[in-house]
Design a protein around this motif. Structure first.
Motif, PDB file in Angstrom:
ATOM      1  N   SER A 231       0.860  -1.170   0.000  1.00 31.59           N
ATOM      2  CA  SER A 231       0.000   0.000   0.000  1.00 31.59           C
ATOM      3  C   SER A 231       0.902   1.228   0.000  1.00 31.59           C
ATOM      4  O   SER A 231       2.128   1.112  -0.008  1.00 31.59           O
ATOM      5  CB  SER A 231      -0.927  -0.014   1.222  1.00 31.59           C
ATOM      6  N   LYS A 304       1.457   1.295  -7.051  1.00 30.99           N
ATOM      7  CA  LYS A 304       0.189   0.620  -7.337  1.00 30.99           C
ATOM      8  C   LYS A 304       0.257  -0.184  -8.623  1.00 30.99           C
ATOM      9  O   LYS A 304      -0.199  -1.338  -8.670  1.00 30.99           O
ATOM     10  CB  LYS A 304      -0.931   1.659  -7.429  1.00 30.99           C
ATOM     11  N   ILE A 320      -3.619  -2.649  -1.908  1.00 32.75           N
ATOM     12  CA  ILE A 320      -4.787  -1.965  -1.376  1.00 32.75           C
ATOM     13  C   ILE A 320      -4.427  -0.497  -1.181  1.00 32.75           C
ATOM     14  O   ILE A 320      -3.309  -0.170  -0.784  1.00 32.75           O
ATOM     15  CB  ILE A 320      -5.272  -2.586  -0.041  1.00 32.75           C
ATOM     16  N   ASP A 321      -5.349   0.395  -1.494  1.00 34.15           N
ATOM     17  CA  ASP A 321      -5.116   1.816  -1.290  1.00 34.15           C
ATOM     18  C   ASP A 321      -4.908   2.115   0.191  1.00 34.15           C
ATOM     19  O   ASP A 321      -5.387   1.369   1.063  1.00 34.15           O
ATOM     20  CB  ASP A 321      -6.292   2.629  -1.836  1.00 34.15           C
ATOM     21  N   LEU A 324      -7.679   1.925   2.963  1.00 36.86           N
ATOM     22  CA  LEU A 324      -8.382   0.670   3.190  1.00 36.86           C
ATOM     23  C   LEU A 324      -7.764  -0.117   4.330  1.00 36.86           C
ATOM     24  O   LEU A 324      -6.550  -0.093   4.544  1.00 36.86           O
ATOM     25  CB  LEU A 324      -8.376  -0.185   1.918  1.00 36.86           C
ATOM     26  N   LEU A 326      -7.431  -4.039   5.579  1.00 32.93           N
ATOM     27  CA  LEU A 326      -7.586  -5.440   5.194  1.00 32.93           C
ATOM     28  C   LEU A 326      -8.127  -6.225   6.379  1.00 32.93           C
ATOM     29  O   LEU A 326      -7.578  -6.155   7.480  1.00 32.93           O
ATOM     30  CB  LEU A 326      -6.230  -6.008   4.757  1.00 32.93           C
ATOM     31  N   CYS A 404      -9.136   0.354  -6.323  1.00 29.07           N
ATOM     32  CA  CYS A 404      -8.411   0.510  -5.060  1.00 29.07           C
ATOM     33  C   CYS A 404      -7.815  -0.791  -4.558  1.00 29.07           C
ATOM     34  O   CYS A 404      -7.047  -0.792  -3.598  1.00 29.07           O
ATOM     35  CB  CYS A 404      -9.324   1.121  -3.998  1.00 29.07           C
ATOM     36  N   VAL A 405      -8.151  -1.915  -5.195  1.00 27.08           N
ATOM     37  CA  VAL A 405      -7.573  -3.218  -4.868  1.00 27.08           C
ATOM     38  C   VAL A 405      -7.185  -3.906  -6.172  1.00 27.08           C
ATOM     39  O   VAL A 405      -8.002  -3.965  -7.101  1.00 27.08           O
ATOM     40  CB  VAL A 405      -8.560  -4.101  -4.082  1.00 27.08           C
ATOM     41  N   ARG A 459     -15.468  -7.038  -2.900  1.00 24.70           N
ATOM     42  CA  ARG A 459     -14.283  -6.305  -2.428  1.00 24.70           C
ATOM     43  C   ARG A 459     -14.542  -5.712  -1.049  1.00 24.70           C
ATOM     44  O   ARG A 459     -13.671  -5.765  -0.169  1.00 24.70           O
ATOM     45  CB  ARG A 459     -13.924  -5.194  -3.411  1.00 24.70           C
ATOM     46  N   VAL A 463     -12.080  -5.674   2.554  1.00 27.97           N
ATOM     47  CA  VAL A 463     -11.448  -4.415   2.950  1.00 27.97           C
ATOM     48  C   VAL A 463     -12.519  -3.462   3.450  1.00 27.97           C
ATOM     49  O   VAL A 463     -13.626  -3.417   2.912  1.00 27.97           O
ATOM     50  CB  VAL A 463     -10.650  -3.753   1.800  1.00 27.97           C
ATOM     51  N   GLN A 465     -13.400   0.457   4.046  1.00 28.78           N
ATOM     52  CA  GLN A 465     -12.978   1.743   3.508  1.00 28.78           C
ATOM     53  C   GLN A 465     -13.130   2.832   4.548  1.00 28.78           C
ATOM     54  O   GLN A 465     -14.216   3.069   5.074  1.00 28.78           O
ATOM     55  CB  GLN A 465     -13.808   2.081   2.261  1.00 28.78           C
TER      56      GLN A 465
END
Length: 530
Positions: A231, A304, A320-321, A324, A326, A404-405, A459, A463, A465
């Protein structure tokens, strides 16, 4: 794994490139022989800067730019140093094939539950149920060998000593300035290919290329890993989120890497979040110096989309951004979205929009990027054949990813896709949702390959957000202001007044002010007047 296995290899289609270089440069080419020597004792510069050579067929470009004697742009080729071909270090994969045949998949009969009644439906995106196998089964189901890469077997990258802009359209000193011909040629899938893929000023990503990383950290990034989670937080834009529900196997074997710039590093140190061990919970912090772009969000596109360059000896990665968190074990995610689907790249589709044209309008309305640049990019893609999304594109389910993933296996075809996607982001706007479908469709037109675009609600299952740091701080400030504006005098007044005592009257007549009279015996009434 030895240093020798990380260098050039005389296998696959690379032999033709090597022969090309030898024929053009003669037998005295200083770059090729050293790549087959044991370089364990060489200094860091020698080990990485020597892994390049000049392509004679591209000398024409160098000649065109030789009028500037002080700056001659030498176009080089950086060799892919991926060295996990034998998978000798993959300790957990020895019995994976037999394990898969014996274990029963508990998710084989799983189906989505029916939607709730209309009056109970929540508005907006939400997670939906996802069936994961137990962590032990997920680890055992990891493929023993790399997946097949259709057509493309060998991928190398351009490097330029002094990148110069020869085309008015886009590009950067970090990603290079490929003209439209080079850009179009990069979509012509061949067995052996050389493309632009960031880090153009050197052959070791992160070392004197812009997006620079400390040498000690680079040594960690080049180690062999079966799985990594990565990330980034740039511009101090997000608050670091700690993963949850990570099993013991993942804690031992799966490193978590968080890329940050110096601004974010300083904030973390000032808040006493980052110490000398460079660990914040599960995250190993990798500080990036000399970030290539002024836009923090654009800097975030480097790790990314180019993880395969930063981690040349990693099999699988989950991006993952930074906003986020996990909440599912990495092995379970890989099993669910890659291995069970026989996929090599997975990304969720947007929860609402499926059409690039609608996504562009939404970006303009939200002020995500300047409208002129967005319109130019969309018009460019329209001229190349981009059309609105319709059901006629099935089995492709969407042209707009959430983005974002990203879950991927690092093999040549997925590495190429990542490079080409990054090149579009570098050439046009940083809104990667706008360029995704163009790159995907151009690749799919030539190779038998696919992208697993799973539901966005799936998603949201693994994760959570969070909000960006600035929004969280703004909300905290507004809450502080709201409390500060409450009338403290009134509150203090009420606190000083004791509660009113309630008097309970006894008897039949409980009306206020009523008086009870003593009853007199009639026989004694006369005596009472004497």
């Amino acid at each position: 794994m030895t240093e020798r296995s990380l260098g050039l290899r005389l296998s696959g289609s690379f032999g033709s490139l090597q022969q090309l270089a030898q024929n053009g440069g003669g037998s005295s080419n200083p770059y090729l022989p050293q790549d087959y020597l044991d370089s364990a004792g060489l200094p860091f510069d020698s080990r990485y800067l020597n892994k390049s050579y000049i392509i004679p067929s591209l000398a024409e470009k160098e000649a065109l730019q030789s009028n500037n004697n002080s700056k001659i742009d030498k176009l080089l080729v950086c060799n892919d140093i991926t060295g996990y071909g034998d998978l000798s270090n993959a300790s957990s994969m020895g019995d994976s094939v037999s394990a898969v045949t014996v274990l029963t998949n508990p998710c084989k009969d799983f189906a989505f539950p029916p939607p709730p009644p209309g009056d109970m439906r929540r508005i907006g995106p939400r997670p939906c149920p996802v069936c994961y196998v137990p962590v032990e089964e997920a680890v055992a189901s990891m493929p023993k060998f790399p997946s097949h890469s259709p057509i493309l077997k060998r991928l190398t990258y351009f490097s330029e000593e002094n990148p110069m802009k020869t085309d008015p359209i886009g590009g950067s000193d970090f990603g290079g300035y490929p003209n439209l011909k080079l850009r179009n040629d990069s979509f012509d899938i061949q067995e052996s290919m050389t493309v632009h893929c960031g880090f153009v000023k050197g052959c070791r990503p992160g070392y004197r290329t812009g997006f620079d990383i400390d040498v000690a950290d680079l040594e960690v990034l080049k180690q062999f890993h079966e799985v990594i989670v990565a990330s980034a937080i740039f511009g101090n834009y997000d608050l670091i989120q700690q993963p949850e529900n990570v099993g013991e196997t993942s804690r031992r074997k799966v490193p978590f890497f968080m890329f940050v710039d110096e601004e974010t590093e300083n904030y973390m140190k000032n808040m006493s979040l980052l110490g000398s061990d460079k660990q914040v919970g599960l995250w190993r912090i990798i500080v990036v110096h000399n970030v290539p772009y002024t836009d923090s969000r654009r800097n975030g596109k480097v790790p990314k989309l180019l993880l395969h360059r930063l981690f040349p000896n990693t099999r699988y990665s989950i991006w993952i951004d930074g906003k986020l968190q996990l909440v599912v074990d990495p092995y379970q995610i890989l099993e669910r979205f890659l291995w069970r689907q026989n996929a090599t790249l997975a990304i969720s589709r947007h929860y609402r929009r499926f059409d690039v044209f609608e996504e562009a309008e939404a970006n303009k309305a939200g002020g995500k990027y300047d409208n002129i640049s967005i319109d130019y990019q969309i018009e460019f893609y329209k001229e190349e054949g981009l059309t609105p999304y319709t059901s006629a594109k099935l089995p492709i389910t969407s042209d707009v990813p959430e983005g974002c993933v990203i879950i991927r296996e690092h093999i040549p075809i997925t590495n190429l896709f990542s490079c080409l996607w990054f090149n579009e982001v570098d050439r046009f706007t940083s809104r990667d949702q706008l360029s995704f479908s163009t790159v995907r469709d151009k690749v799919l037109a030539q190779v038998d390959w696919s992208v697993n675009m799973f539901l966005d609600c799936e998603r949201r299952n693994f994760v959570i957000q969070a909000y960006h740091r600035d929004l969280l701080e703004q909300r905290a400030h507004l809450e502080h202001v709201r409390r500060a504006q409450a009338p403290p005098a009134v509150i203090a007044y009420h606190e000083k007044i004791p509660p009113k005592k309630i008097i309970v009257r006894r008897g039949k007549d409980k009306r206020p002010g009523s008086r009870r009279r003593r009853r007199v015996n009639p026989k004694n009434r006369e005596n009472s007047f004497i």
